[in-house]
Design an enzyme around this catalytic site. Structure first.
Site, PDB file in Angstrom:
ATOM      1  N   GLU A 187      12.145  23.743  18.542  1.00 37.06           N
ATOM      2  CA  GLU A 187      11.771  22.650  18.770  1.00 37.06           C
ATOM      3  C   GLU A 187      10.144  22.938  18.750  1.00 37.06           C
ATOM      4  O   GLU A 187       9.384  22.886  19.010  1.00 37.06           O
ATOM      5  CB  GLU A 187      11.950  20.963  18.882  1.00 37.06           C
ATOM      6  N   GLU A 199      20.510  12.607  11.842  1.00 40.82           N
ATOM      7  CA  GLU A 199      20.274  12.952  12.971  1.00 40.82           C
ATOM      8  C   GLU A 199      19.777  11.929  13.873  1.00 40.82           C
ATOM      9  O   GLU A 199      18.418  12.412  13.478  1.00 40.82           O
ATOM     10  CB  GLU A 199      20.192  14.184  12.573  1.00 40.82           C
TER      11      GLU A 199
END
Length: 265
Positions: free
Chosen positions: A60, A49
């Protein structure tokens, strides 16, 4: 069969769990992105990824937020990310690469352009955190038409309706977020994960990867008992931060090699 599907099929035949690894493109320096991608593969990663830097990465935690900030400070954007994939493909034509990020950069260049460029450089799919599966059936269909997989996140709070929709439009694998919160936070309850995956598999027939909170070989091995793939991101970024530019590539390969050994034990 897509490259991602073929990878999972080959691993299943070997009775192996897929190791999916994440780095942010451009972190800690643009010139290290492709060497880091190769180091991940050398360490035993099966799928990469590659994060597209974004200023407001809502899913995040602090670790990947810092990675995005460093990459953006270097001026790295989505077109640079395409370039890294093209460079990687010069010497690795097989390891699947998934572009992971947010809708804004895609909308800025246009979904059709994103799909065309992803295909041209050799990417295999995308995870777009803030594309709701209920609202992007057209985009998912266009991705499928280009033989690219659109991968969706599922969470502990996902409803049965959301799970069914992901089963309808998703491709490649489904990414189960094991924690309520952001990347890198908390510790995984593998018993709870197992229960949730059982419920998800009633609808989703794709392989299921589990991420958010996997930090060491023991946790990775425990997750591998119930999942088709183990996904690690924040912990790899921490290795990069600790090692610095000079030692990042070696540190990442060593760390991933340890996780791979734990999965294969």
């Amino acid at each position: 069969m897509s490259n991602i599907a073929a990878t999972f099929s080959a691993l299943k035949a070997q009775n192996k769990t897929a190791l999916v690894t994440f780095i942010t493109a451009g972190d800690p320096a643009p010139e290290l992105t492709v060497p880091l991608m190769h180091a991940l593969v050398a360490g035993g990663a099966d799928i990469l990824e590659l994060g597209v830097p974004f200023s407001d990465p809502m899913a995040e935690g602090p670790v990947i937020q810092r990675a995005c900030e460093r990459a953006l400070a270097h001026g790295v954007g989505i077109h640079d990310v395409f370039g890294y994939v093209a460079e990687f493909r010069k010497t690795n034509q097989t390891t699947p690469v998934v572009l992971m990020g947010y809708a804004n950069p895609i909308e800025r260049i246009g979904p059709a352009a994103f799909i065309a460029k992803s295909k041209a450089v050799g990417a295999d799919g995308a995870i777009v955190v803030d594309y709701p599966p209920e609202e992007c059936e057209e985009f998912a269909a266009a991705m499928r038409a280009a033989e690219l997989d659109l991968i969706f996140l599922l969470a502990p709070t996902s409803t049965e309706e959301r799970i069914a929709q992901v089963a309808k439009v998703g491709g490649g694998f489904s990414y189960y977020v094991s924690l309520k919160g952001v990347t890198g936070a908390g510790n995984i309850d593998t018993v709870d994960v197992a229960k949730r995956l059982t419920a998800i598999r009633k609808h989703v027939k794709l392989p299921i990867g589990v991420g958010f909170g996997i930090r060491d070989g023991a946790t990775a091995r425990a997750v591998a008992e119930v999942a088709d793939a183990v996904v690690i991101g924040s912990r790899i970024i921490q290795e990069i931060e600790t090692a610095g530019k000079e030692g990042a590539v070696a540190a990442v390969q060593s760390f991933v090699s340890g996780i791979r050994s734990a999965l294969d034990a």
